[in-house]
Design an enzyme around this catalytic site. Structure first.
Site, PDB file in Angstrom:
ATOM      1  N   HIS A  37       1.045  -1.056   0.347  1.00  0.00           N
ATOM      2  CA  HIS A  37       0.048   0.105   0.062  1.00  0.00           C
ATOM      3  C   HIS A  37       0.763   1.207   0.070  1.00  0.00           C
ATOM      4  O   HIS A  37       0.289   2.353  -0.775  1.00  0.00           O
ATOM      5  CB  HIS A  37      -0.913  -0.294   1.147  1.00  0.00           C
ATOM      6  N   GLN A  61     -17.947  -6.279  -0.380  1.00  0.00           N
ATOM      7  CA  GLN A  61     -16.710  -7.765  -1.480  1.00  0.00           C
ATOM      8  C   GLN A  61     -16.257  -8.882  -1.115  1.00  0.00           C
ATOM      9  O   GLN A  61     -15.944  -9.590  -1.147  1.00  0.00           O
ATOM     10  CB  GLN A  61     -15.853  -6.822  -1.679  1.00  0.00           C
ATOM     11  N   SER A 186      -2.768  -7.995   3.591  1.00  0.00           N
ATOM     12  CA  SER A 186      -3.322  -7.604   4.994  1.00  0.00           C
ATOM     13  C   SER A 186      -3.456  -9.027   5.274  1.00  0.00           C
ATOM     14  O   SER A 186      -3.648  -9.417   6.609  1.00  0.00           O
ATOM     15  CB  SER A 186      -4.590  -6.900   4.391  1.00  0.00           C
TER      16      SER A 186
HETATM   17  O1  PAF Z   1      -8.592  -3.801  -3.211  1.00  0.00           O
HETATM   18  C1  PAF Z   1      -8.979  -3.632  -2.476  1.00  0.00           C
HETATM   19  O2  PAF Z   1      -8.320  -3.082  -0.723  1.00  0.00           O
HETATM   20  C2  PAF Z   1     -10.523  -3.079  -2.275  1.00  0.00           C
HETATM   21  O3  PAF Z   1     -10.628  -4.627  -3.314  1.00  0.00           O
HETATM   22  C3  PAF Z   1     -10.825  -1.364  -2.257  1.00  0.00           C
HETATM   23  C4  PAF Z   1     -10.043  -1.356  -4.545  1.00  0.00           C
HETATM   24  C5  PAF Z   1     -10.645  -0.698  -1.528  1.00  0.00           C
HETATM   25  C6  PAF Z   1     -12.070  -1.379  -3.130  1.00  0.00           C
HETATM   26  O4  PAF Z   1     -13.164  -1.813  -1.499  1.00  0.00           O
END
Ligand code: PAF
Length: 284
Positions: A37, A61, A186
């Site tokens: 990140h 998601q 993560s």
């Molecule tokens: O890749 C991620 O961490 C997630 O899928 C995102 C793009 C932040 C959407 O919730």
């Protein structure tokens, strides 16, 4: 660096930058940030006047039996990572800010959403596309940065921005790996010591696949089979999928030709890990 929790505060915080025509870079995340990140944030900071990071564990998601409730968090560590990377603004909304009880809109991307992750996690990409579209609308970035570890996600988001004519340039940034090759994620926190040691087979399998494609193999099944054999040397690995596919469509239609993406999803106990690598067939 400022931290805001509401859409209204985010818009106010960005209003001056917008009036000045300053470029806004955006890194959407679900928190529990790592060096992968941080690398996205650094690319954004170098290329834009203002960088915004969102930290939001998006319930849309996650499937019913997935790890939403146990998804790792570390707000203090996340803010330190953002600060160190030179981020200007962190948007960290609560679920009520993002999803009213009567929210009725879903963004569903066809085609590239369907195979692989889409087949294993049927509602996943609609959840991703819906939240990313919403975050794009809230933040209004010029550029948005995603990790290529989630290769299929980058293709889904790219497709959505084209199809909806969203004025955002989408970048897929290189995968950041641990010294032994494991892609940073993560979810690596879920691995036991033994699982962690064996998880390096993902990268090894990808390298086997790259080597085969780059030495002339165009039969996806043969490439996949060699990758599977490598993963199966790890006694704790449970393969979800192994794929050698065209890099953009992710669907095999005849012999591999041109840009190829090798993708794997493998379970080690509680952790479901994904990884991928790009390669090109040799010209004949
Ligand atoms: O890749 C991620 O961490 C997630 O899928 C995102 C793009 C932040 C959407 O919730």
């Amino acid at each position: 660096m400022r931290v805001v929790n509401t859409v209204a505060d985010l818009r106010t915080a960005l209003s001056e930058a917008r009036l000045d025509g300053a470029s806004i870079g955006f890194v959407p995340t679900m928190g529990f940030l790592h060096a992968g990140h941080a690398s996205l944030m650094e690319v954004s900071v170098a290329a834009n006047a203002v960088t915004v990071v969102s930290i939001y564990v998006n319930p849309l998601q996650f499937g019913a039996h997935e790890d939403l409730a146990s998804y790792p968090t570390d707000r203090a560590g996340d803010l330190r990572t953002c600060e160190a990377a030179g981020v200007d603004l962190v948007f960290a909304p609560e679920a009520e800010e993002m999803h009213t009880a009567d929210m009725s809109t879903t963004v569903a991307v066809g085609g590239v959403s369907s195979p692989l992750e889409g087949a294993s996690r049927p509602s996943h990409f609609a959840g991703v596309a819906t939240i990313v579209a919403k975050l794009f609308s809230i933040v209004g970035p010029c550029r948005a940065y995603f990790g290529a570890k989630d290769w299929q996600q980058t293709q889904v988001v790219a497709r959505m921005t084209i199809d909806l004519s969203l004025p955002v340039e989408v970048f897929a940034c290189p995968i950041i790996r641990e010294p032994d090759g494991l892609a940073m994620s993560s979810r690596n926190i879920y691995l036991t010591t033994d699982e962690r040691a064996q998880a390096t087979v993902l990268r090894q399998a990808l390298l086997v696949g790259v080597e085969l494609v780059e030495s002339g193999e165009t039969d996806a099944t043969r490439v996949e089979s060699a990758m599977r054999d490598t993963i199966n040397t790890a006694s704790l690995a449970e393969i979800d999928y192994v794929a050698a596919v065209p890099a953009q469509t992710l669907v095999v239609d005849g012999p591999l030709d041109g840009d190829v993406r090798l993708l794997v999803a493998v379970r080690f106990g509680k952790a479901r890990l994904i990884d991928n690598a790009g390669c090109r067939t040799i010209e004949t």
